[in-house]
Design an enzyme around this catalytic site. Structure first.
Site, PDB file in Angstrom:
ATOM      1  N   GLU A  42       7.063   3.660 -23.400  1.00  0.00           N
ATOM      2  CA  GLU A  42       6.026   2.655 -23.185  1.00  0.00           C
ATOM      3  C   GLU A  42       6.658   1.320 -22.816  1.00  0.00           C
ATOM      4  O   GLU A  42       7.700   0.939 -23.357  1.00  0.00           O
ATOM      5  CB  GLU A  42       5.170   2.472 -24.438  1.00  0.00           C
ATOM      6  CG  GLU A  42       4.221   3.605 -24.713  1.00  0.00           C
ATOM      7  CD  GLU A  42       3.318   3.315 -25.903  1.00  0.00           C
ATOM      8  OE1 GLU A  42       3.320   2.156 -26.382  1.00  0.00           O
ATOM      9  OE2 GLU A  42       2.634   4.238 -26.360  1.00  0.00           O
ATOM     10  N   ARG A  99      -0.192   3.388   1.716  1.00  0.00           N
ATOM     11  CA  ARG A  99      -0.351   4.400   2.771  1.00  0.00           C
ATOM     12  C   ARG A  99      -1.616   5.222   2.606  1.00  0.00           C
ATOM     13  O   ARG A  99      -2.100   5.800   3.575  1.00  0.00           O
ATOM     14  CB  ARG A  99       0.882   5.315   2.804  1.00  0.00           C
ATOM     15  CG  ARG A  99       2.066   4.678   3.490  1.00  0.00           C
ATOM     16  CD  ARG A  99       3.308   5.522   3.376  1.00  0.00           C
ATOM     17  NE  ARG A  99       3.923   5.413   2.056  1.00  0.00           N
ATOM     18  CZ  ARG A  99       5.107   5.928   1.735  1.00  0.00           C
ATOM     19  NH1 ARG A  99       5.785   6.595   2.649  1.00  0.00           N
ATOM     20  NH2 ARG A  99       5.604   5.780   0.529  1.00  0.00           N
ATOM     21  N   LYS A 197       3.498  10.950  19.699  1.00  0.00           N
ATOM     22  CA  LYS A 197       3.913  12.251  19.159  1.00  0.00           C
ATOM     23  C   LYS A 197       2.683  13.137  18.993  1.00  0.00           C
ATOM     24  O   LYS A 197       1.656  12.697  18.497  1.00  0.00           O
ATOM     25  CB  LYS A 197       4.593  12.082  17.800  1.00  0.00           C
ATOM     26  CG  LYS A 197       5.887  11.297  17.839  1.00  0.00           C
ATOM     27  CD  LYS A 197       6.512  11.197  16.466  1.00  0.00           C
ATOM     28  CE  LYS A 197       5.671  10.352  15.525  1.00  0.00           C
ATOM     29  NZ  LYS A 197       6.332  10.138  14.223  1.00  0.00           N
TER      30      LYS A 197
END
Length: 317
Positions: A42, A99, A197
């Site tokens: 913790e 992301r 791509k």
């Protein structure tokens, strides 16, 4: 400007040298804070000086180990608010979980929104970060978010490094980074090319198409972050083998460099990769191809302007 509250800068364990550098640029000392763990793991936070009525800035990149550093920051916010700090700003040079900003497929979480909720619920009054992976994350917060841009740091670096730019071009390594690369190219006064791509069929290797001419040119690949470096190195190979580029350089604000990223960069055709120091170098040995430039003066200026309650809009240009 006379202020009725003092400034306090504290940090967790993610990037202490960066926080110290920020303090040196501002001309204040780093606050006396101890962030440790109990025997079961913790996190324990101790503020060893008063923050009552202070304008507190917590400098903490949520980099590896990301969950530990995120929780450290949240607990530090709670400690400051309970100690009657006037305002608490989370200074996150690197914003983790950025992301996952949308549902890319069914049953996906939107982790960036969850983290924004956690930061706000902890009691944070403001967030200061740089080059969010997705700019719309600013809208996930109901508090002010200042998203600094690192491109001016690279503009200065490359203008000093290369005396002439006639044979240099900026390249976006994928379609998703086009807007960011275009803004960088405009600042540099250079042209832009894009790597597209795609997979023609399932289970086939990606096909790379180069939009724009890079033949015989010095290329600077520009992105916001480099994680495993797989896409970056593949793009560099394509630029040389397919596009006929002469030299490959790369830069990104955040060097996550997970897994075998450093080895990939070392074995690639890239001559040099430049990062800012928002994330500390994670390699066991020094890499000859990886270089860092500091973003501490930029953050110091932003912190000072927030404290003085003056505009920071000039820092976005």
């Amino acid at each position: 400007m006379a202020k009725n509250k003092d400034i306090k800068i504290i940090c967790g364990n993610s990037n202490i040298p960066f926080a110290e550098d920020v303090c040196r640029n501002i001309g204040v000392r780093l606050g006396n804070t101890v962030v440790s763990t109990f025997s079961d793991g913790e996190i324990a936070v101790s503020l060893n000086e008063t923050v009552r009525g202070s304008d507190v800035f917590i400098v903490q990149s949520t980099c590896t180990p990301i969950n530990d550093h995120l929780l450290e920051m949240l607990i530090m916010v709670d400690a400051c608010k309970r100690a009657s700090a006037s305002r608490v700003t989370c200074v996150m040079p690197y914003f983790g979980y950025a992301r996952q900003d949308r549902k890319a497929k069914a049953r996906d979480p939107i982790s960036a929104k969850l983290v924004a909720n956690l930061i706000t619920s902890a009691g944070t009054d403001r967030v200061l970060t740089m080059d969010l992976h997705a700019a719309q994350i600013q809208g996930f917060f109901d508090i002010p978010v200042d998203n600094l841009v690192g491109s001016p740091l690279f503009v200065d670096y490359y203008h000093k490094k290369f005396e002439t730019s006639d044979d240099t071009i900026i390249v976006s390594p994928d379609i998703g980074s086009v807007a960011r690369a275009r803004a960088f190219a405009l600042k540099m006064g250079l042209g832009l090319a894009i790597i597209d791509k795609r997979r023609e069929k399932a289970n086939q290797a990606e096909v790379m198409n180069i939009i724009g001419s890079v033949e015989g040119k010095r290329v600077i690949l520009y992105d916001d972050m480099v994680d495993t470096a797989g896409s970056l190195c593949e793009a560099a190979n394509a630029l040389v083998q397919i596009g006929g580029a002469e030299e490959i350089y790369a830069c990104a604000s955040h060097g996550v460099l997970s897994g075998s990223a450093i080895d990939r960069i070392e074995d690639s055709v890239i001559k040099e990769v430049v990062f800012t120091d928002t994330i500390p170098y994670s390699g066991n040995k020094e890499s000859q191809k990886i270089k860092y430039i500091t973003a501490a003066p930029l953050f110091a200026e932003a912190i000072n302007r927030i404290y003085e309650e003056v505009s920071i809009s000039t820092l976005f240009r």
